[in-house]
Write an enzyme that holds these catalytic residues in place. Structure first.
Site, mmCIF file in Angstrom:
data_model
loop_
_atom_site.group_PDB
_atom_site.id
_atom_site.type_symbol
_atom_site.label_atom_id
_atom_site.label_comp_id
_atom_site.label_asym_id
_atom_site.label_seq_id
_atom_site.Cartn_x
_atom_site.Cartn_y
_atom_site.Cartn_z
ATOM 1 N N ASP A 42 23.481 32.023 46.393
ATOM 2 C CA ASP A 42 23.543 31.441 45.057
ATOM 3 C C ASP A 42 22.151 31.142 44.516
ATOM 4 O O ASP A 42 21.987 30.816 43.337
ATOM 5 C CB ASP A 42 24.430 30.196 45.035
ATOM 6 C CG ASP A 42 23.935 29.079 45.930
ATOM 7 O OD1 ASP A 42 22.987 29.303 46.709
ATOM 8 O OD2 ASP A 42 24.516 27.975 45.868
ATOM 9 N N ASP A 81 27.828 33.686 48.981
ATOM 10 C CA ASP A 81 27.792 32.232 48.825
ATOM 11 C C ASP A 81 28.923 31.740 47.932
ATOM 12 O O ASP A 81 29.227 32.354 46.900
ATOM 13 C CB ASP A 81 26.466 31.807 48.201
ATOM 14 C CG ASP A 81 25.530 31.135 49.193
ATOM 15 O OD1 ASP A 81 26.007 30.667 50.246
ATOM 16 O OD2 ASP A 81 24.325 31.070 48.906
ATOM 17 N N LYS A 110 29.939 31.754 52.646
ATOM 18 C CA LYS A 110 29.139 30.634 53.134
ATOM 19 C C LYS A 110 29.294 29.468 52.169
ATOM 20 O O LYS A 110 29.315 29.666 50.948
ATOM 21 C CB LYS A 110 27.654 31.007 53.235
ATOM 22 C CG LYS A 110 26.765 29.864 53.756
ATOM 23 C CD LYS A 110 25.325 30.291 53.944
ATOM 24 C CE LYS A 110 24.585 30.431 52.630
ATOM 25 N NZ LYS A 110 24.426 29.125 51.925
ATOM 26 N N GLU A 179 18.907 24.540 57.298
ATOM 27 C CA GLU A 179 17.786 24.683 56.362
ATOM 28 C C GLU A 179 16.918 23.433 56.347
ATOM 29 O O GLU A 179 17.397 22.327 56.122
ATOM 30 C CB GLU A 179 18.288 24.979 54.950
ATOM 31 C CG GLU A 179 17.164 25.154 53.945
ATOM 32 C CD GLU A 179 17.602 25.726 52.610
ATOM 33 O OE1 GLU A 179 16.749 25.862 51.715
ATOM 34 O OE2 GLU A 179 18.806 26.044 52.463
#
Length: 261
Positions: A42, A81, A110, A179
């Site tokens: 995204d 995404d 995801k 992340e």
């Protein structure tokens, strides 16, 4: 690589490589590389459309880009995404988004965050769709997080992220993106989960890595986060080629007889 091979890669200590790309021409390049997986992220809102966050990404926009990537790399594992709030409105809306992403060419979806997403993930997985989780710095929550900051540096937050990771595994996720978390925390999560972890800004002790194609090619000279290694000075190389084209047109050197009918 297939979704069913991810766990075996972790067990064999074979590092997983993922690249984020968004369109047909770049997918064609990745299709001819050794990269294991493609993420249609995204982040396309920022990289491809100039927004400052991922929030403006819609399901419609995601599907458009997934379709383009699927055409360019039909034999690669493609992850799409789930965009902002697409899995937080209702189960019906969640499954509609999943359906559209899968029919556009994704092999898995995801989504960001663990707490509060358990039942949705279970339902998606039980419906025959693989889910990859994403914790740490979750860009869809950027305003709540107060910016792009490392997550999990404090003990309490680290414990929360570890709890979230286990929740996502228990809910049925086949892999987990970490992340911008400290390497020691990413290592602990990786060791305590049976599913593979894929890091971005999470150090070298995870099971794989993901970078955005434009970032690793050095297409934005102003973007230089600590986690990024640029494998090419793409901005200057492309600029030089375009300037050469412009100069040759203006001088009359192009097109020459060789390029004329």
């Amino acid at each position: 690589m297939k979704i069913t091979e991810l766990k075996n890669a972790k067990l064999r200590n074979n590092k997983i490589t993922m690249v984020t790309c968004y369109d047909f021409w770049s997918a064609k390049i990745i299709a001819n590389t050794q990269v294991d997986m493609i993420l249609v992220g995204d982040s396309l809102a920022m990289v491809m459309h100039g927004y400052t966050t991922t929030v403006p990404t819609t399901v419609e926009l995601m599907c458009l880009h997934v379709q383009a990537v699927a055409k360019g790399a039909p034999h690669k594992l493609i992850v799409g995404d789930m965009p902002f709030l697409s899995y937080r409105k209702s189960l019906d809306q969640t499954m509609l988004a999943v359906e559209r992403l899968m029919q556009s060419g994704s092999h898995a979806v995801k989504l960001e965050g663990g707490l509060g997403n358990e039942e949705a993930i279970k339902h998606i997985v039980q419906s025959g769709v693989s889910v990859i989780g994403h914790i740490g710095l979750t860009p869809q929550s950027i305003h709540q997080l107060g910016g792009h900051k490392v997550q999990g540096s404090e003990d309490a937050k680290a414990n929360t992220l570890l709890t979230e990771a286990k929740i996502l595994e228990d809910a049925g996720c086949c892999a987990l993106v970490l992340e911008c978390v400290p390497e020691n925390l990413a290592d602990r999560i990786t060791q305590e989960l049976s599913i593979p972890t894929i890091g971005i800004g999470a150090g070298n002790k995870v099971d794989g890595q993901v970078l955005v194609l434009q970032d690793l090619l050095g297409m934005d000279p102003e973007f230089q986060p600590k986690f990024l290694r640029k494998y090419l000075n793409g901005f200057d190389l492309l600029k030089e080629a375009i300037d050469q084209y412009s100069a040759e047109v203006k001088s009359g050197a192009f097109p020459s007889a060789q390029h004329s009918y």
